[in-house]
Design a protein around this motif. Structure first.
Motif, mmCIF file in Angstrom:
data_model
loop_
_atom_site.group_PDB
_atom_site.id
_atom_site.type_symbol
_atom_site.label_atom_id
_atom_site.label_comp_id
_atom_site.label_asym_id
_atom_site.label_seq_id
_atom_site.Cartn_x
_atom_site.Cartn_y
_atom_site.Cartn_z
ATOM 1 N N LEU A 65 -2.917 -8.677 -3.748
ATOM 2 C CA LEU A 65 -1.651 -8.814 -4.464
ATOM 3 C C LEU A 65 -1.745 -8.200 -5.865
ATOM 4 O O LEU A 65 -0.803 -7.551 -6.332
ATOM 5 N N ALA A 66 -2.884 -8.363 -6.519
ATOM 6 C CA ALA A 66 -3.074 -7.761 -7.841
ATOM 7 C C ALA A 66 -3.011 -6.237 -7.752
ATOM 8 O O ALA A 66 -2.395 -5.582 -8.599
ATOM 9 N N GLU A 67 -3.623 -5.678 -6.730
ATOM 10 C CA GLU A 67 -3.595 -4.224 -6.556
ATOM 11 C C GLU A 67 -2.178 -3.741 -6.251
ATOM 12 O O GLU A 67 -1.738 -2.703 -6.781
ATOM 13 N N ILE A 68 -1.462 -4.483 -5.435
ATOM 14 C CA ILE A 68 -0.066 -4.133 -5.146
ATOM 15 C C ILE A 68 0.740 -4.132 -6.443
ATOM 16 O O ILE A 68 1.518 -3.209 -6.714
ATOM 17 N N GLY A 69 0.533 -5.150 -7.265
ATOM 18 C CA GLY A 69 1.233 -5.233 -8.551
ATOM 19 C C GLY A 69 0.910 -4.072 -9.465
ATOM 20 O O GLY A 69 1.800 -3.500 -10.106
ATOM 21 N N GLU A 70 -0.361 -3.698 -9.545
ATOM 22 C CA GLU A 70 -0.762 -2.570 -10.389
ATOM 23 C C GLU A 70 -0.123 -1.272 -9.918
ATOM 24 O O GLU A 70 0.334 -0.457 -10.727
ATOM 25 N N ARG A 71 -0.090 -1.089 -8.615
ATOM 26 C CA ARG A 71 0.514 0.148 -8.089
ATOM 27 C C ARG A 71 2.018 0.175 -8.336
ATOM 28 O O ARG A 71 2.589 1.231 -8.643
ATOM 29 N N LEU A 72 2.659 -0.974 -8.230
ATOM 30 C CA LEU A 72 4.093 -1.020 -8.523
ATOM 31 C C LEU A 72 4.368 -0.736 -9.997
ATOM 32 O O LEU A 72 5.327 -0.038 -10.338
ATOM 33 N N GLU A 73 3.523 -1.276 -10.876
ATOM 34 C CA GLU A 73 3.681 -0.997 -12.303
ATOM 35 C C GLU A 73 3.506 0.493 -12.582
ATOM 36 O O GLU A 73 4.265 1.072 -13.368
ATOM 37 N N ALA A 74 2.520 1.103 -11.962
ATOM 38 C CA ALA A 74 2.291 2.543 -12.148
ATOM 39 C C ALA A 74 3.490 3.343 -11.639
ATOM 40 O O ALA A 74 3.914 4.316 -12.264
ATOM 41 N N LEU A 75 4.025 2.922 -10.506
ATOM 42 C CA LEU A 75 5.191 3.609 -9.948
ATOM 43 C C LEU A 75 6.395 3.469 -10.869
ATOM 44 O O LEU A 75 7.114 4.447 -11.123
ATOM 45 N N GLU A 76 6.621 2.271 -11.400
ATOM 46 C CA GLU A 76 7.738 2.054 -12.310
ATOM 47 C C GLU A 76 7.567 2.875 -13.594
ATOM 48 O O GLU A 76 8.533 3.414 -14.116
ATOM 49 N N ALA A 77 6.332 2.963 -14.092
ATOM 50 C CA ALA A 77 6.078 3.748 -15.298
ATOM 51 C C ALA A 77 6.359 5.228 -15.046
ATOM 52 O O ALA A 77 6.988 5.901 -15.875
ATOM 53 N N ALA A 78 5.908 5.726 -13.914
ATOM 54 C CA ALA A 78 6.162 7.130 -13.569
ATOM 55 C C ALA A 78 7.653 7.376 -13.402
ATOM 56 O O ALA A 78 8.185 8.397 -13.861
ATOM 57 N N LYS A 79 8.322 6.446 -12.766
ATOM 58 C CA LYS A 79 9.769 6.562 -12.558
ATOM 59 C C LYS A 79 10.506 6.583 -13.905
ATOM 60 O O LYS A 79 11.418 7.378 -14.103
ATOM 61 N N ALA A 80 10.073 5.727 -14.828
ATOM 62 C CA ALA A 80 10.702 5.688 -16.149
ATOM 63 C C ALA A 80 10.475 6.997 -16.892
ATOM 64 O O ALA A 80 11.387 7.512 -17.543
ATOM 65 N N LEU A 81 9.260 7.528 -16.812
ATOM 66 C CA LEU A 81 8.975 8.800 -17.471
ATOM 67 C C LEU A 81 9.823 9.923 -16.902
ATOM 68 O O LEU A 81 10.345 10.758 -17.643
#
Length: 91
Positions: free
Chosen positions: A46-62
């Motif tokens: 679950l922690a890894e899933i969360g980290e990947r979602l955060e990375a995806l959201e950051a890339a999407k925001a950029l």
């Protein structure tokens, strides 16, 4: 099912989600040690899933910021070109 020895960060997304769902659906073992190991694995997945979602959201925001800046820059360029055309037409 993927070997629990494989670190979550090494798993492709599909395997990561599949293993997490399988562990959620799995019955709780009677042994306290096995239950603890199961809970640890769920938490790490679950922690890894969360980290990947955060990375995806950051890339999407950029990307959306870059798109907004690009649109803003092109609007400024078009306005500058329009004003230059007007000044040339007036001469």
């Amino acid at each position: 099912m993927v070997s629990p020895d494989t670190a979550p960060e090494e798993l492709p997304e599909r395997e990561l989600f599949t293993e997490y769902v399988e562990l959620l659906e799995q019955d709780s073992p009677a042994n306290g040690y096995q239950q603890t190991k199961l809970d640890e694995r769920r938490a790490s997945l679950l922690a890894e899933i969360g980290e990947r979602l955060e990375a995806l959201e950051a890339a999407k925001a950029l990307l959306s910021e870059e798109n907004v800046e690009s649109n803003h820059d092109s609007t400024d360029t078009e306005q500058a070109n329009d004003s230059m055309e007007l000044s040339f037409d007036e001469e």
